[in-house]
Motif scaffolding. Structure first.
Motif, PDB file in Angstrom:
ATOM      1  N   LYS B 110       3.279  -9.386   0.980  1.00  0.00           N
ATOM      2  CA  LYS B 110       4.595  -9.082   1.548  1.00  0.00           C
ATOM      3  C   LYS B 110       4.675  -9.507   3.011  1.00  0.00           C
ATOM      4  O   LYS B 110       5.732  -9.887   3.495  1.00  0.00           O
ATOM      5  CB  LYS B 110       4.845  -7.566   1.471  1.00  0.00           C
ATOM      6  CG  LYS B 110       5.270  -7.078   0.104  1.00  0.00           C
ATOM      7  CD  LYS B 110       6.734  -7.379  -0.171  1.00  0.00           C
ATOM      8  CE  LYS B 110       7.195  -6.757  -1.473  1.00  0.00           C
ATOM      9  NZ  LYS B 110       8.553  -7.187  -1.839  1.00  0.00           N
ATOM     10  N   ARG B 111       3.550  -9.363   3.731  1.00  0.00           N
ATOM     11  CA  ARG B 111       3.533  -9.699   5.158  1.00  0.00           C
ATOM     12  C   ARG B 111       2.328 -10.581   5.411  1.00  0.00           C
ATOM     13  O   ARG B 111       1.222 -10.275   4.925  1.00  0.00           O
ATOM     14  CB  ARG B 111       3.368  -8.419   6.003  1.00  0.00           C
ATOM     15  CG  ARG B 111       4.450  -7.381   5.837  1.00  0.00           C
ATOM     16  CD  ARG B 111       5.728  -7.774   6.562  1.00  0.00           C
ATOM     17  NE  ARG B 111       6.769  -6.758   6.455  1.00  0.00           N
ATOM     18  CZ  ARG B 111       7.730  -6.779   5.506  1.00  0.00           C
ATOM     19  NH1 ARG B 111       7.769  -7.738   4.601  1.00  0.00           N
ATOM     20  NH2 ARG B 111       8.647  -5.834   5.504  1.00  0.00           N
ATOM     21  N   ARG B 137       8.801 -11.359   7.584  1.00  0.00           N
ATOM     22  CA  ARG B 137       7.602 -11.379   6.728  1.00  0.00           C
ATOM     23  C   ARG B 137       6.430 -12.058   7.420  1.00  0.00           C
ATOM     24  O   ARG B 137       5.287 -11.685   7.223  1.00  0.00           O
ATOM     25  CB  ARG B 137       7.878 -12.124   5.409  1.00  0.00           C
ATOM     26  CG  ARG B 137       8.885 -11.411   4.530  1.00  0.00           C
ATOM     27  CD  ARG B 137       8.998 -12.033   3.145  1.00  0.00           C
ATOM     28  NE  ARG B 137       7.808 -11.791   2.343  1.00  0.00           N
ATOM     29  CZ  ARG B 137       7.677 -12.147   1.075  1.00  0.00           C
ATOM     30  NH1 ARG B 137       8.687 -12.776   0.467  1.00  0.00           N
ATOM     31  NH2 ARG B 137       6.579 -11.893   0.416  1.00  0.00           N
TER      32      ARG B 137
ATOM     33  N   VAL C 123       6.107  -0.977   3.768  1.00  0.00           N
ATOM     34  CA  VAL C 123       6.919  -2.163   3.518  1.00  0.00           C
ATOM     35  C   VAL C 123       8.087  -1.870   2.567  1.00  0.00           C
ATOM     36  O   VAL C 123       9.214  -2.305   2.829  1.00  0.00           O
ATOM     37  CB  VAL C 123       6.045  -3.348   3.046  1.00  0.00           C
ATOM     38  CG1 VAL C 123       6.897  -4.494   2.534  1.00  0.00           C
ATOM     39  CG2 VAL C 123       5.142  -3.821   4.185  1.00  0.00           C
TER      40      VAL C 123
END
Lengths: 244, 244, 244, 244, 244, 244
Positions: B110-111, B137, C123
């Motif tokens: 996700k990141r 992100r 997230v």
């Protein structure tokens, strides 16, 4: 040999056959496609409600596929149903057909239009488009056809799809078209020739992304958001899904 | 047999060798990698100025590769130098290593954090990240090393790279790392094992995207933004590039 | 008399008791709170995987509540689990506690920080924040505590929560705090006094939004995205959920 | 005396004459306009490909102008061709006509429309608009005319331009118009009177920004992104551009 | 007993009567609505200029209301005139009718259209929509009617409003409608029945938000942006407004 | 001869003197600067509340200046107080010093930091930065000094300002600094030399934008958002501001 599981969360075997053909048509020599129809949930996924009940069956098959040796999985529904849950569960890479199709389109066109089935799926796909960073690049249109009508040559569904593509080209200045339903997977090459611009099917696109990740030796990050589920009790009929 | 041309717009042959190895390591059976070093322009691309003078040599090689039978091209510089111009020129698909790496990262984390070479390349990559829809992100960090120092085992460059990756994990909560320079292409698997999270090299990632597009029968849309260049006169020493 | 169903998709009755108290503490005279614990799924929802298996039990209870006369429903999990599916299913308004808390915070502070339980939930809440239009206004922090540890006074969980709130004030310049878990619903007033800035609990906030919609005579739009599910067959153990 | 170099990267001297007139019409008493036609590259810039080959000639002239005493430079092509490279190279301020025109429009109108020449230039200008923070404020339309046809009174180009402006006012609710090509620089005042709303030419706008920066004693920041190019070898016919 | 002050910054008492009715129709048992007409400024607020001169009278009444025991205030103008200033001044919560209406719409519809009065109010409301995080969800249309014409049954204003709502449904695929003027507050329920989709009035919506904040024990954060005004001298006729 | 009115909405004449000096220092030969101190409202503008009461006095002076022959106006407060109202009222161009400073910074640096006075002004300037399209490019910091303390050499204010600039360079990687208060207008050149990067004062920047618009023959668009105020009655002490 790379084994890619393609899971159809729509519990309709004939639709899986179409999907499997598209997956195999795109697969590399040396890739085995294992196409699976989910055995729990709606016969077709049309909107948020159907999506919720497609999840257990979908995750069951993804888990089974991984245990049986799949190296990557594709979720063959354009809503990218359950994608984050599947990534948290699996170690192998999991790809959604919407994300794969949009990314593929972004490599060959600046602006493109997704043509999906029903109006109620338009906003969910717009939200995915935003999430995948395609705001301003992708438009979404609905041809107002049901998912399963695509299988019936006499339903008129494919004609409506063609009309909507023509409108996308004329009104949106679309440079490419993305087919917004797994049930359209067999149409990409035909429509591409017919309209003279790239037409992209997400099933084939996702198979290629799955192969890519396997070839690169990459799997889902288990640090942070996709860390393995915490071991705990699940109550009731879904207790078999409880993380160990 | 799929032929993918991998063009290094940095005019340094030893760097191309590293890139070619990474490309071949990722390529499918049946893919031929044709690695080419541009013969015009800077020995390394570090910032916007170098980028400008890398363009003619880069486009020359992409054009030549297509005429000689390449079915797709990869631009092996993390600034995605000349990507839009190449797409307007070519009919075959053209892939940048930055876009391919970011897209690949987005499928498994996700990141993520990009670690590049010099501070002056940080903002250009942040701009690419924004353009590819990765705002929020992707973070970008510079290890403060020159591109060519990566080739010298005694330069300390790889240690600085490792330190910056460690900081990205600790301070950014990075779930995956993207290597922000083609000259780091040989390091992805080693660093991935070392840090225990996915580390992504754009060269390999781009080769897989190139193969994917060829397998799917897709090429650059020639409707709209990437329509073929208009036939016209070019003045002076660049006149041989004038579109017919 | 307004009847608001508050559904806890975490299948832990003691947690529902805390939630019910918070809901009743916020409810107007004339509002009946019907607090329900889901009977299918994880005992606590921590990340995307748990969320997926909380959906059937959650939607079952929302459907039952509406049939039994509820005029609005609150989903008492900070991931706003199943919110869109519930809205497609129900005619009554359905409110998530994350969206209600963020909206409430936005009326009394320009910048605020959400403090949630586990890192893997950070997230997902950032994504909700983006979806609810709070990008640039909301930050998200995890106190690294499990959901159920909040119930154990000796777990140290509440001290960790306090420390994280202190950091949010010092480092984020937070003007208000949002408690990022339904299991923190009893703490808002105490922490607000302790830290001298508004501390917002989503359960109470959502009850007020539910009452508001009922009082205004508004219910979920059935035009477009939230149109009622299409009547169709559901296969397997979830077949009882098939839309009529 | 302030000396502003106005570089036309389109290698067409008659177009430079139009540009020079517009520049001089906007210049303050005490500003000397040095209008230069690039001697390398396309006779007109229409799309990404032409842009790439306009860069060396453009940067050559900007470098020469600075050495010969210019205090600021204007790049007279609406794609803001080579703007970042020029800023990295030069110490004097460098202004693009697109950025100058959009900023100018933003001071006198909330919403405006850019009318450019060819459809292939529409998306590049939309991207610039996004980069300059004008998303939601600026729309872009193409009049479907070639750049050089603007010079031919019998080409019908100016009538097509007028028609597109009329559509922008009627359909976009445009409050001002930006002329999206340096070759339209002579038309702003006439069209402004004709349509009764502000019509902005980027050449004049950029000259004023150049003067402003000189008067304020400001030049390009050499810290970070626009740090001077690193000294290195350039290979082949472009070697004379190698940074010292 | 909760006391909510509803301040009409339009200095027209008959309009306040309509607003007061809508406020009381939405208020809970136990809420006292104190409706106040500002005594300084324009009879109707139509655009940025009127807004500026509505501020002193509006803030005077909000201050007075708080001193006289109000626990929350509503600003009954769809531009959310003076909202930030009021929040800095007051300790009680202050709610704008635009923000309340949009938030309410977001709980029951994915996409909605605001129909306001005059074209000059369209962009200001688009800016509010952006500020409240509704970009991509909300569209804004003007019915081209003056604010006070809504009070005259023979003005044709309500028919124009109906036509614009019909266009919003047909052309924007609106799932709900937000009435973009306090003077339309009496029409929400009628139009909702007429068009078969939710129609939202901001006055009622804001009263519910005010009640919610009071019930939750929340007031404006005095840390950071809304810290109390600094004590200082104000010059001239506005000196009585100087913060103590 | 161009006449530019520079209005200080802070009702402190000594501050206007500093502003006037900065304005004259930036003005072209042939520009007359008419510096005016507002005679109604706060002696300094620190936050949203002060801003509201600065509006009538500010608009009074802008109206008067236009009637007395000014061709453009500058609002000399970094909150760009009343900018939209002034544009709706006036036909001449009106420029805010925040927008002018940010635009100027954007021409010479990719990333910059605004250093303002008080913490309560930080978020308002962040909102302006977002509105002017500088999100991701501009950061905002407060030096925690009052506006008028800048006039007192013994207040320590300038040292605090220097410290905050140093932090911006070290921690934000700022490539340029924008001075976030009209009261800092005399410091730009000194600080620029001191820190070795561009330091931008909005007063000088806005004067150049005002001159630019006059030279280009451009004035505020009267189509759409900035259409002249509708003739109507204003009640009470502000009735003299009623549009004719």
């Amino acid at each position: 040999m790379t084994r890619v599981a393609v899971i159809n969360p729509n519990t309709t075997a004939s639709m899986t056959a179409t999907i499997a053909d598209a997956a195999r048509g795109a697969a590399a020599v040396g890739t085995e496609i294992v196409a699976v129809t989910s055995t729990m949930g709606p016969v077709s996924i049309e909107g948020y409600y159907d999506e919720a009940f497609a999840l257990p069956g979908l995750l069951l098959e993804i888990g089974r596929a991984e245990r049986e040796g799949a190296q990557a999985a594709v979720i063959a529904c354009f809503d990218d149903t359950g994608l984050d849950a599947a990534r948290a569960m699996a170690r192998m890479p999991v790809i959604g057909i919407c994300e794969a199709a949009m990314v593929t389109a972004s490599f060959i066109a600046k602006r493109f239009t997704v043509v999906t089935t029903m109006e109620r799926s338009r906003v969910p796909i717009e939200e995915l488009s935003h999430r995948y960073g395609m705001t301003g690049r992708a438009k979404v249109r609905a041809a107002n056809i049901s998912v399963l009508s695509l299988e019936d040559p006499n339903s008129g569904a494919r004609d409506k799809l063609r009309s909507e593509i023509a409108r996308a080209i004329a009104e949106d200045n679309a440079e490419a078209i993305v087919l917004g339903c797994a049930g359209m997977a067999d149409l990409a090459r035909t429509l591409s020739r017919e309209f003279g611009i790239p037409v992209i099917d997400g099933v084939g696109a996702a198979v290629k992304q799955a192969e890519a990740l396997v070839a690169l030796g990459l799997s889902t990050s288990k640090r942070g958001t996709y860390a393995p589920p915490v071991s705990k009790t699940y109550i009731g009929p879904l207790s078999r899904f409880a993380p160990a």
